[in-house]
Scaffold this motif. Structure first.
Motif, short mmCIF file in Angstrom:
data_model
loop_
_atom_site.label_atom_id
_atom_site.label_comp_id
_atom_site.label_asym_id
_atom_site.label_seq_id
_atom_site.Cartn_x
_atom_site.Cartn_y
_atom_site.Cartn_z
N ILE A 137 0.88 -1.17 0.00
CA ILE A 137 0.00 0.00 0.00
C ILE A 137 0.91 1.22 0.00
CG2 ILE A 137 -1.69 1.35 1.28
CD1 ILE A 137 -2.67 -1.23 2.54
N VAL A 153 -3.20 0.45 -3.94
CA VAL A 153 -3.14 -0.87 -3.31
C VAL A 153 -2.94 -1.91 -4.41
CG1 VAL A 153 -4.37 -2.55 -1.91
CG2 VAL A 153 -4.73 -0.11 -1.51
N ARG A 157 -8.16 -4.93 -2.57
CA ARG A 157 -8.19 -3.45 -2.57
C ARG A 157 -9.31 -2.93 -1.70
NH1 ARG A 157 -7.49 -3.24 -8.90
NH2 ARG A 157 -5.26 -3.63 -9.00
#
Length: 91
Positions: A32, A52, A59
């Motif tokens: 991330i 992400v 996600r």
């Protein structure tokens, strides 16, 4: 954007990137990154853009996990930056 706003954007982006790496939430993807931060004119709200890596489900889970940790991230960032940080909206 004012010079101060740009500095606040950069500081928030840097600190949140470090703090997100330290979160221990099973919903969070291992990859991330905070891609951008936009603070409004009066510095009361910060839109935080994240990227992400993973499937759509990963996600979605990661964004949910980050949203639930937003206040904690804000409070920890305050202790590191010594700024009054704005409300964090994850996008």
């Amino acid at each position: 954007m004012t010079r101060r706003g740009e500095r606040v954007n950069h500081t928030i982006r840097r600190e949140l990137g470090v703090l997100i790496e330290g979160l221990n939430d099973p919903r969070l993807s291992p990859v991330i990154s905070v891609t951008a931060v936009e603070v409004n004119r009066d510095l009361s709200v910060a839109k935080v853009y994240v990227s992400v890596l993973g499937t759509d489900m990963e996600r979605s889970d990661a964004i949910d996990g980050l949203r639930s940790a937003a206040n904690r991230l804000r409070m920890e960032a305050v202790s590191y930056t010594h700024l009054t940080l704005p409300t964090i909206l994850l996008v």
